[in-house]
Motif scaffolding. Structure first.
Motif, PDB file in Angstrom:
ATOM      1  N   ALA A 164      12.860  31.027   3.190  1.00 31.46           N
ATOM      2  CA  ALA A 164      13.652  31.743   4.193  1.00 31.46           C
ATOM      3  C   ALA A 164      14.574  30.799   4.959  1.00 31.46           C
ATOM      4  O   ALA A 164      15.627  31.219   5.464  1.00 31.46           O
ATOM      5  N   LEU A 165      14.199  29.533   5.036  1.00 28.72           N
ATOM      6  CA  LEU A 165      15.021  28.539   5.725  1.00 28.72           C
ATOM      7  C   LEU A 165      16.011  27.861   4.780  1.00 28.72           C
ATOM      8  O   LEU A 165      16.700  26.909   5.168  1.00 28.72           O
ATOM      9  N   GLY A 166      16.071  28.350   3.546  1.00 29.87           N
ATOM     10  CA  GLY A 166      17.057  27.852   2.600  1.00 29.87           C
ATOM     11  C   GLY A 166      16.658  26.621   1.820  1.00 29.87           C
ATOM     12  O   GLY A 166      17.503  25.985   1.175  1.00 29.87           O
ATOM     13  N   HIS A 167      15.377  26.262   1.845  1.00 31.67           N
ATOM     14  CA  HIS A 167      14.954  25.049   1.138  1.00 31.67           C
ATOM     15  C   HIS A 167      14.950  25.289  -0.368  1.00 31.67           C
ATOM     16  O   HIS A 167      14.489  26.325  -0.849  1.00 31.67           O
ATOM     17  N   ARG A 228      13.793  13.308  -3.123  1.00 35.66           N
ATOM     18  CA  ARG A 228      14.526  13.679  -1.913  1.00 35.66           C
ATOM     19  C   ARG A 228      14.364  15.183  -1.647  1.00 35.66           C
ATOM     20  O   ARG A 228      15.318  15.958  -1.711  1.00 35.66           O
ATOM     21  N   PRO A 229      13.161  15.621  -1.333  1.00 39.07           N
ATOM     22  CA  PRO A 229      12.944  17.051  -1.081  1.00 39.07           C
ATOM     23  C   PRO A 229      13.612  17.493   0.209  1.00 39.07           C
ATOM     24  O   PRO A 229      13.827  16.696   1.129  1.00 39.07           O
ATOM     25  N   THR A 230      13.932  18.784   0.262  1.00 39.14           N
ATOM     26  CA  THR A 230      14.407  19.338   1.533  1.00 39.14           C
ATOM     27  C   THR A 230      13.232  19.849   2.358  1.00 39.14           C
ATOM     28  O   THR A 230      13.301  19.899   3.584  1.00 39.14           O
ATOM     29  N   GLY A 231      12.151  20.253   1.677  1.00 37.10           N
ATOM     30  CA  GLY A 231      10.987  20.783   2.364  1.00 37.10           C
ATOM     31  C   GLY A 231       9.712  20.274   1.732  1.00 37.10           C
ATOM     32  O   GLY A 231       9.615  20.139   0.504  1.00 37.10           O
ATOM     33  N   GLU A 256      15.980  17.471  10.346  1.00 37.98           N
ATOM     34  CA  GLU A 256      17.386  17.474   9.930  1.00 37.98           C
ATOM     35  C   GLU A 256      17.536  17.145   8.446  1.00 37.98           C
ATOM     36  O   GLU A 256      18.337  17.772   7.730  1.00 37.98           O
ATOM     37  N   GLN A 257      16.781  16.150   7.968  1.00 35.27           N
ATOM     38  CA  GLN A 257      16.869  15.783   6.558  1.00 35.27           C
ATOM     39  C   GLN A 257      15.795  16.448   5.710  1.00 35.27           C
ATOM     40  O   GLN A 257      16.035  16.783   4.544  1.00 35.27           O
ATOM     41  N   VAL A 258      14.622  16.605   6.270  1.00 32.19           N
ATOM     42  CA  VAL A 258      13.514  17.206   5.525  1.00 32.19           C
ATOM     43  C   VAL A 258      12.569  17.899   6.501  1.00 32.19           C
ATOM     44  O   VAL A 258      12.324  17.401   7.603  1.00 32.19           O
ATOM     45  N   PRO A 317      16.110  24.520   9.174  1.00 32.11           N
ATOM     46  CA  PRO A 317      16.931  24.919   8.011  1.00 32.11           C
ATOM     47  C   PRO A 317      17.154  23.749   7.061  1.00 32.11           C
ATOM     48  O   PRO A 317      17.178  22.582   7.463  1.00 32.11           O
ATOM     49  N   ALA A 318      17.317  24.090   5.784  1.00 29.81           N
ATOM     50  CA  ALA A 318      17.546  23.058   4.778  1.00 29.81           C
ATOM     51  C   ALA A 318      18.924  22.447   4.936  1.00 29.81           C
ATOM     52  O   ALA A 318      19.876  23.092   5.392  1.00 29.81           O
ATOM     53  N   ARG A 319      19.019  21.181   4.556  1.00 34.19           N
ATOM     54  CA  ARG A 319      20.343  20.548   4.499  1.00 34.19           C
ATOM     55  C   ARG A 319      21.151  21.185   3.382  1.00 34.19           C
ATOM     56  O   ARG A 319      20.593  21.829   2.480  1.00 34.19           O
ATOM     57  N   ALA A 320      22.440  20.996   3.421  1.00 39.62           N
ATOM     58  CA  ALA A 320      23.313  21.629   2.430  1.00 39.62           C
ATOM     59  C   ALA A 320      23.040  21.090   1.034  1.00 39.62           C
ATOM     60  O   ALA A 320      22.745  19.908   0.853  1.00 39.62           O
ATOM     61  N   ARG A 321      23.144  21.977   0.065  1.00 40.80           N
ATOM     62  CA  ARG A 321      23.006  21.588  -1.340  1.00 40.80           C
ATOM     63  C   ARG A 321      24.197  20.739  -1.744  1.00 40.80           C
ATOM     64  O   ARG A 321      25.340  21.037  -1.392  1.00 40.80           O
TER      65      ARG A 321
END
Length: 324
Positions: A164-167, A228-231, A256-258, A317-321
């Motif tokens: 839901a947070l875009g990860h 380098r995971p986002t979540g 911010e990063q993960v 929220p996830a960082r941008a892809r």
């Protein structure tokens, strides 16, 4: 005229024992029978004496608490659930005895034994049956009454919250041993991800120690190896605290990063920790209930206690892809 449970039993067509179980909220009464007894109580204007009701719930039974050989008794989780169990037994005036791993020298009479799930659970059950001692379990097993948090559902909740947070790049840190709770949490997590948008999302799963140090080592090594995971979903809050320590030492900003999400609800371990929280007081309450009911040779019951996501500052929220 004082209304007695004998009169209620006569009008309801049941025994006084059944009326007593309805009054005390016991789960071993059929739904229709319970409704009949409650209807008669309402018709007669019967109000249970709250003091007598509380006293009737108390017992003088002795419960043995049997902890697994590999259980870390110094861990924060064990300490929290241990205190919750002691509170439950104090409220019910129930005595307890902590049992050694080897029951051979134990000669004290035990009314029932409450166990924590462990690798040799089948052997332990066989030992109890030979001694004729009933029991209950914190964990899962088909042949004994047991209670556990919704581990698989909690894994699903973790995946759903991160999605839901875009990860989109997910890492799961879990224990090396095949503990039931760890297997179920990982299964729920991966199943929810597999169902997302046609099943194209799968986590990286790394296994190690279930402690703070174990989480630290797994996270540090994963990052240094190029992950380098986002979540990140950790199987325990202790592992999550270790992972956060490693990220801090590596200069990685959270969230911010993960983002980091733990499991257990021990948020006092780390201010702002997001976690899938167990209801530990309810688990302890149900565990003691099941052990006391086992003394009466009640039918086997399996109780799953719901879990919930506790939001925290480690989740964002996830960082941008990256562009392809």
């Amino acid at each position: 005229m004082k209304i007695t449970i004998g009169e209620i039993a006569r009008q309801a067509g049941v025994s006084t024992g059944t009326v007593s179980r309805v009054i005390n909220g016991k789960p071993t009464v059929a739904t229709d029978t319970r409704a009949t007894v409650l209807a008669v109580m309402k018709k007669l204007g019967y109000e249970p004496d709250p003091v007598a009701r509380e006293l009737s719930r108390r017992t003088k039974h002795t419960l043995g608490i049997w902890v697994g050989a590999g259980e870390n008794r110094l861990s924060p989780y064990f300490n929290v659930i241990w205190r919750a169990l002691l509170r439950e037994m104090q409220v019910r005036a129930t005595q307890f005895v902590e049992l050694p791993v080897d029951l051979t020298p134990v000669r004290r009479k035990l009314d029932a034994v409450l166990m924590f799930h462990c690798a040799d659970i089948d052997q332990r059950l066989a030992t109890l049956w030979r001694r004729g001692v009933p029991g209950a379990l914190i964990g899962h097993h088909p042949n004994i009454s047991c209670v556990a948090p919704d581990d698989m559902g909690g894994g699903r909740l973790a995946a759903e919250r991160l999605l839901a947070l875009g990860h989109w790049d997910l890492l799961h840190l879990t224990v090396a041993d095949e503990h039931q709770w760890a297997v179920d949490r990982a299964a729920g997590f991966t199943a929810a991800l597999a169902e997302h948008r046609g099943g194209s999302l799968a986590p990286t799963i790394l296994r190690g120690g279930g402690s703070v140090l174990g989480g630290y080592r797994l996270m540090r090594d994963a990052w240094l190896q190029g992950h380098r995971p986002t979540g990140i979903f950790c199987a325990t809050d202790e592992m999550a605290v270790g992972a956060l320590g490693a990220l801090a030492d590596l200069g990685v900003a959270v969230p911010e990063q993960v983002s980091v999400l733990g499991f257990d609800g021990l948020v006092d371990l780390y201010p702002g920790l997001a976690s899938v929280a167990q209801d530990i007081p309810s688990i302890a309450h149900e565990a003691v209930n099941l052990a006391l009911n086992a003394i009466e040779r009640d039918a086997i019951r399996h109780v799953i206690v719901p879990v919930q996501v506790l939001e925290g500052a480690t989740l964002g929220p996830a960082r941008a892809r990256p562009a392809r």
